[in-house]
Design a protein around this motif. Structure first.
Motif, PDB file in Angstrom:
ATOM      1  N   PHE A  21      -0.495  -2.648  -0.562  1.00  0.00           N
ATOM      2  CA  PHE A  21      -0.191  -1.327  -0.021  1.00  0.00           C
ATOM      3  C   PHE A  21       0.901  -0.676  -0.858  1.00  0.00           C
ATOM      4  CE2 PHE A  21       2.023   1.423   3.122  1.00  0.00           C
ATOM      5  CZ  PHE A  21       0.950   2.213   3.500  1.00  0.00           C
ATOM      6  N   ASN A  22       0.633   0.508  -1.375  1.00  0.00           N
ATOM      7  CA  ASN A  22       1.569   1.220  -2.238  1.00  0.00           C
ATOM      8  C   ASN A  22       2.483   2.109  -1.392  1.00  0.00           C
ATOM      9  OD1 ASN A  22       2.895   2.851  -4.096  1.00  0.00           O
ATOM     10  ND2 ASN A  22       1.113   3.030  -5.436  1.00  0.00           N
ATOM     11  N   TRP A  23       3.669   1.602  -1.110  1.00  0.00           N
ATOM     12  CA  TRP A  23       4.599   2.350  -0.259  1.00  0.00           C
ATOM     13  C   TRP A  23       5.064   3.636  -0.940  1.00  0.00           C
ATOM     14  CZ3 TRP A  23       5.525   2.416   4.647  1.00  0.00           C
ATOM     15  CH2 TRP A  23       5.286   1.260   5.413  1.00  0.00           C
ATOM     16  N   ARG A  82      -1.130   3.562   6.090  1.00  0.00           N
ATOM     17  CA  ARG A  82      -1.045   2.205   6.638  1.00  0.00           C
ATOM     18  C   ARG A  82      -2.218   1.933   7.580  1.00  0.00           C
ATOM     19  NH1 ARG A  82       1.904  -2.754   6.170  1.00  0.00           N
ATOM     20  NH2 ARG A  82       1.217  -3.927   7.979  1.00  0.00           N
ATOM     21  N   GLU A 132       3.150  -5.271   0.076  1.00  0.00           N
ATOM     22  CA  GLU A 132       3.660  -4.110  -0.641  1.00  0.00           C
ATOM     23  C   GLU A 132       3.704  -4.408  -2.136  1.00  0.00           C
ATOM     24  OE1 GLU A 132       7.801  -1.537  -1.091  1.00  0.00           O
ATOM     25  OE2 GLU A 132       7.580  -3.020   0.507  1.00  0.00           O
TER      26      GLU A 132
END
Length: 277
Positions: free
Chosen positions: A43-45, A58, A87
């Motif tokens: 997941f690319n914050w 998300r 992440e």
């Protein structure tokens, strides 16, 4: 508590339709080896923080893993499945997971359809070069139900690959085609029996696996690519007898780029571990 990736088949889950096919392939591989399946999505914050709501990306990632879980359950209903959102960069996340995984499964990014279009730093190539366990690079098109193909050159790497190939063949209930390629001009005196001896050694614990052995003269990469056209999967050592070449040898690179069949690049295994685990 052990990490969810320990001894599991780990599959990198993205958002494309090809990724769901990859989940099916990985689930079948996990079931064949009696291993759990672990679905991993990076997941690319940074990108999420630029969007209107962090909860949206998300939630999309969670839905993606739920869909992948349903696909895995359809493929292998009794298969234990876990999932994880991490992440950061997908490649780095998968490399970390590979340190404790049984197998890492990734898509080829269209490599088989246009090998000359794929950069050397493509994710599947990077993972095949850096992972701490065997890496399955799947194809978009389903392979034929032929034998498992394994390349053997007498190196320690190829011995580990042969041992692993026997384990794969038994789990799938498939026959094994073991190929040793000697280049023209190579003096084979004294090593003509290398392949037969290795097959006898590693096959002793897999008496139900039917094996066909051939020693062929030619270019190793070209011969194995041609043989892979009728194989359900091709297995090759990461570097073979080229320890100074880098993370991937010439033959493994040739198969990654040109084999129409899925390729398992075998690395991180002990050649004396005869059950391939």
């Amino acid at each position: 508590m052990p990490a969810p990736t320990h001894g599991a088949v780990v599959v990198g889950v993205g958002s494309s339709a090809e990724d769901l096919q990859l989940v099916r392939t990985a689930a079948g591989e996990a079931a064949a080896h009696d291993r759990p399946l672990h679905l991993l999505h990076a997941f690319n914050w940074a990108a999420a923080l630029e969007s209107f709501s962090v909860s949206g990306p998300r939630a999309a990632a969670e839905e993606l893993l739920e869909q992948a879980g349903r696909v895995a359950a359809e493929t292998a209903p009794t298969l234990p499945v876990t999932d994880e959102i991490v992440e950061g960069d997908p490649i780095e996340a998968l490399v970390r997971a590979s340190d404790s995984a049984f197998l890492l499964a990734v898509g080829d990014g269209g490599m088989a359809g246009c090998p000359e279009c794929v950069p050397a730093d493509a994710p599947s190539v990077q993972l095949a070069a850096r992972a701490g366990c065997p890496v399955l690079v799947a194809r978009a098109e389903p392979p034929p139900q032929g034998p498992l193909l394994v390349g053997f050159d007498g190196s320690e790497s190829s011995r580990a690959t042969l041992a692993y190939a026997f384990d794969c063949a038994e789990g799938r209930g498939s026959r094994l085609l073991a190929i040793r390629v000697t280049e023209p001009g190579h003096d084979a005196d004294g090593d003509d029996g290398l392949l037969d001896e290795a097959v006898a050694r590693y096959g002793a614990r897999h008496p139900r696996v039917a094996v066909e052995c051939h020693t062929i003269r030619g270019d190793p990469g070209a011969v194995l690519v041609e043989q892979s056209r009728s194989a359900q999967v091709a297995l090759v050592g990461a570097r073979g007898d080229e320890p100074l070449r880098g993370m991937l040898g010439a033959v493994s690179q040739t198969l990654l780029y040109h084999s129409p069949a899925p390729v398992i690049v075998v690395r991180g295994l002990d050649p004396d571990d005869e059950d391939g685990s």
